[in-house]
Motif scaffolding. Structure first.
Motif, PDB file in Angstrom:
ATOM      1  N   VAL A 206       0.834  -1.203   0.000  1.00 51.25           N
ATOM      2  CA  VAL A 206       0.000   0.000   0.000  1.00 51.25           C
ATOM      3  C   VAL A 206       0.869   1.253   0.000  1.00 51.25           C
ATOM      4  O   VAL A 206       1.583   1.468  -0.961  1.00 51.25           O
ATOM      5  N   ILE A 207       0.901   2.099   1.060  1.00 46.62           N
ATOM      6  CA  ILE A 207       1.553   3.404   0.909  1.00 46.62           C
ATOM      7  C   ILE A 207       2.774   3.574   1.812  1.00 46.62           C
ATOM      8  O   ILE A 207       3.874   3.831   1.323  1.00 46.62           O
ATOM      9  N   ALA A 208       2.614   3.465   3.118  1.00 45.15           N
ATOM     10  CA  ALA A 208       3.693   3.882   4.031  1.00 45.15           C
ATOM     11  C   ALA A 208       4.996   3.136   3.770  1.00 45.15           C
ATOM     12  O   ALA A 208       6.047   3.757   3.553  1.00 45.15           O
ATOM     13  N   GLY A 209       4.956   1.813   3.808  1.00 40.76           N
ATOM     14  CA  GLY A 209       6.175   1.045   3.564  1.00 40.76           C
ATOM     15  C   GLY A 209       6.738   1.272   2.178  1.00 40.76           C
ATOM     16  O   GLY A 209       7.952   1.511   2.023  1.00 40.76           O
ATOM     17  N   PRO A 210       5.896   1.190   1.127  1.00 38.77           N
ATOM     18  CA  PRO A 210       6.418   1.468  -0.213  1.00 38.77           C
ATOM     19  C   PRO A 210       6.981   2.877  -0.387  1.00 38.77           C
ATOM     20  O   PRO A 210       7.908   3.075  -1.170  1.00 38.77           O
ATOM     21  N   VAL A 211       6.441   3.886   0.325  1.00 41.88           N
ATOM     22  CA  VAL A 211       7.032   5.223   0.277  1.00 41.88           C
ATOM     23  C   VAL A 211       8.444   5.182   0.861  1.00 41.88           C
ATOM     24  O   VAL A 211       9.376   5.790   0.333  1.00 41.88           O
TER      25      VAL A 211
END
Length: 431
Positions: A206-211
């Motif tokens: 999703v978002i946090a880790g991939p960011v």
């Protein structure tokens, strides 16, 4: 351009950075992240400490010390744009779908519920829990007959995602926790980018880790994302956060795929995980288990609700944490409908903090375990991040109307306060 930013100093201290370095981050330009909570300050601070951690690592890898880190300047316009990167994405000219029709706020019998049904399995669980067909009208009707907490628990019980909108802020959570491991050999890499040659195994979604991992990628790391083939990712989500990395599938239930993962771990410098507590532990991939076998690794674990309290093991996303932590209620409109932050700031902010912590650990030359949560970032936002305060720019002055408290001019102090309207003679003062 500003420096000595309060939120930057707070985040840098939480990451264990030297106090004297925090003032080497400066900011310039406009921002578009205004709202009832200091999201602008959170956003620029998380990017600022990540930039400073990159400068620190660059200094160490060049043969100096952390205190040799060069000053950094962060453009607030770039920060604001990056924090809503999913809104700016276009795929062959098509805007992505950020939230599915059954994701959002719904009125319950005694309050509000926030659902998250972007993924097919979460939508199926929501519909199963409510016993309705996949239409907004059906979901609206079913939730209106349930209490908010009752709906929350019913949907979670079926493996779905729904959170009652909470008016008070949630319990405090740490912004970051760091447990040092063994000393590690410096990573060999080409000169230039701070993280050049660093191998990052990306087990996030999703978002946090991939960011976090796309940030390590842009700083030179070799990032390899691994997913399970039976849990497909959203193409739009990966198109936004898949920059700077490669993506592969491994089924850890298959011995041959597990052997491949073990080989990747042997060659990794960093592992970043983004699953709820307990999800990876059953495969022996929890942070303590990884470090027990490979104490030189830098392991960063990210979850939604933190590792304390009754919700520690629950799944969650930024939107749900905003709802359950009291942020949605704080952002409500005059009509009482819950609101949202101007960006998915818990996701993006936590992502940059994860990257910053990894960079600092690499600069320090040790393995170890970093732990973050969206709730920890939410706790920091609502309790500690210093927002705009007018006090330092307010003055007292005498005037024809009596004592005045007034806003200072950006250009200095006035020689006199206002006289009463129409009370002065129509003449020039002497030169």
């Amino acid at each position: 351009m500003t420096s000595q930013d309060g939120a930057t100093a707070q985040a840098w201290k939480a990451l264990g950075g030297a106090d004297e370095l925090a003032g080497r981050v400066a900011y310039r330009g406009p921002s578009g992240l205004e709202g009832p909570l200091p999201v602008r300050e959170l956003a620029r601070a998380t990017v600022g400490v990540c930039a400073l951690a990159a400068a620190e690592l660059a200094a160490v890898r060049a043969g100096g010390t952390a205190l040799d880190a060069d000053p950094v300047v962060v453009d607030e316009g770039a920060v604001a744009t990056a924090f809503v990167s999913e809104r700016h994405l276009r795929v062959d000219g098509r805007a992505p779908v950020s939230f599915a029709p059954l994701s959002g706020f719904w009125r319950a019998a005694d309050g509000w519920v926030r659902t998250h049904a972007n993924y097919p399995h979460h939508e199926a669980a929501l519909l199963r829990a409510l016993g309705v067909h996949a239409t907004p009208e059906a979901v609206r009707g079913a939730l209106a007959r349930l209490g908010a907490v009752e709906a929350q628990e019913r949907v979670y019980g079926e493996g779905g995602l729904a959170v009652a909108v909470a008016p008070p802020y949630g319990e405090p959570q740490p912004l970051v926790e760091w447990t040092p491991g063994d000393l590690r050999e410096p990573v060999a890499g080409k000169a230039g980018l701070p993280a050049s040659g660093v191998r990052v195994l990306d087990l996030t979604r999703v978002i946090a880790g991939p960011v976090a991992t796309r940030t390590l990628g842009v700083l030179g790391a070799d990032v390899l994302r691994i997913d399970a083939p039976g849990l497909p990712e959203s193409d739009d989500a990966h198109a936004d956060t898949g920059f700077g990395k490669r993506s592969a599938l491994l089924d850890l239930a298959r011995p041959e795929d597990r052997a491949v993962l073990e080989g990747l771990l042997d060659g990794a410098d960093v592992v970043v995980t983004g699953y709820r507590p307990g999800a990876l532990e059953r495969y022996g991939l929890g942070g303590p288990e990884l470090l027990e076998r490979r104490p030189w690794l830098v392991v960063a674990e990210l979850c939604a609700w933190g590792r304390r309290g009754p919700w520690a093991g629950r799944r969650g996303f930024d939107s749900l944490v905003q709802a359950g932590y009291g942020i949605a209620a704080r952002c409500a409109g005059e009509d009482g409908v819950p609101g949202v932050l101007p960006a998915q700031a818990l996701d993006h902010g936590t992502g940059y903090l994860v990257a910053a912590g990894v960079l600092r650990a690499l600069a320090g030359g040790t393995g170890g375990l970093l732990r973050y949560s969206l709730a920890g970032t939410a706790s920091w936002l609502v309790r500690e991040v210093p927002g705009y305060e007018a006090g330092p720019w307010l003055r007292e002055a005498k005037s024809g109307y009596g004592a005045l408290r007034h806003a200072a001019s950006p250009f200095g102090e006035w020689e006199r306060g206002p006289s009463r309207w129409g009370s002065d003679r129509a003449v020039w003062l002497g030169r």
